[in-house]
Write a protein that holds these residues in place. Sequence first.
Motif, short mmCIF file in Angstrom:
data_model
loop_
_atom_site.label_atom_id
_atom_site.label_comp_id
_atom_site.label_asym_id
_atom_site.label_seq_id
_atom_site.Cartn_x
_atom_site.Cartn_y
_atom_site.Cartn_z
N LEU A 105 0.82 -1.21 0.00
CA LEU A 105 0.00 0.00 0.00
C LEU A 105 0.85 1.26 0.00
N GLY A 106 2.08 1.18 0.53
CA GLY A 106 2.96 2.34 0.55
C GLY A 106 3.40 2.79 -0.82
N LYS A 107 3.32 1.92 -1.83
CA LYS A 107 3.73 2.28 -3.20
C LYS A 107 2.58 2.82 -4.04
N TYR A 151 -13.24 0.22 -2.57
CA TYR A 151 -12.53 1.46 -2.92
C TYR A 151 -12.41 2.37 -1.70
N GLU A 152 -13.50 2.55 -0.97
CA GLU A 152 -13.46 3.41 0.21
C GLU A 152 -12.52 2.87 1.28
N ALA A 153 -12.55 1.56 1.50
CA ALA A 153 -11.66 0.97 2.50
C ALA A 153 -10.20 1.10 2.08
N ILE A 158 -4.87 3.81 2.40
CA ILE A 158 -3.73 4.40 1.70
C ILE A 158 -3.56 5.88 2.02
N PHE A 159 -4.65 6.63 1.94
CA PHE A 159 -4.56 8.08 2.01
C PHE A 159 -5.14 8.68 3.28
N GLN A 164 -7.59 7.39 12.52
CA GLN A 164 -8.99 7.22 12.13
C GLN A 164 -9.17 5.91 11.37
N THR A 165 -8.22 5.58 10.52
CA THR A 165 -8.33 4.37 9.71
C THR A 165 -8.44 3.14 10.58
N ARG A 166 -7.61 3.03 11.58
CA ARG A 166 -7.63 1.84 12.43
C ARG A 166 -8.95 1.71 13.17
#
Length: 175
Positions: A105-107, A151-153, A158-159, A164-166
């Motif tokens: 995901l970092g790339k 897509y949302e997940a 990624i961004f 908040q993501t966790r």
Amino acid sequence: MLAPREIDEYILPTERRVIRVRVHWSTLLWDMTQTALALGLLVAIQRYVPASLVLDNLTWYAGLVVVVRLTIIVMLWWVERIVITDKRVMLSTGIITHNIGMMPLGKVTDLTFRRTLTGRMMGYGTMVIESAGQIQALNQIDFMPRPEEIYEALAELIFGDKKQTRSHLLSKPKR
């Protein structure tokens, strides 16, 4: 055959599985249609052509080949998995030769999905995952089920803000 839990053996102890889905079932429609037409043709041959031992054997074995072909295609579809963790996206395919395509995901630099009219009606889309300067092993996934949700997940992983993501992903049910 690769069971759903066996794909988890490729997940590192430091990462967490967020999404695991199978490619949309509509990928099988063309093969099922071909099989039905071939079997219908074989039944018509049996019914309208004068009976003979050679013809009976040929149609029986041809029907067997058609059914075995569809069985193998369904088995390949069954074992194909799209797995998204908090660190990478993986596509696992194959029964005899097992392949895993992976992109960290970092790339990822850009994330898009496309849906045709048929895709909107049936619930699938194409996910395009782009990285900086190189084509990765996994850059396009066709027939992705529930593309908006995935897509949302992915976009959030990624961004999004890491804290908040966790918390947001932990509250969503895993599939």
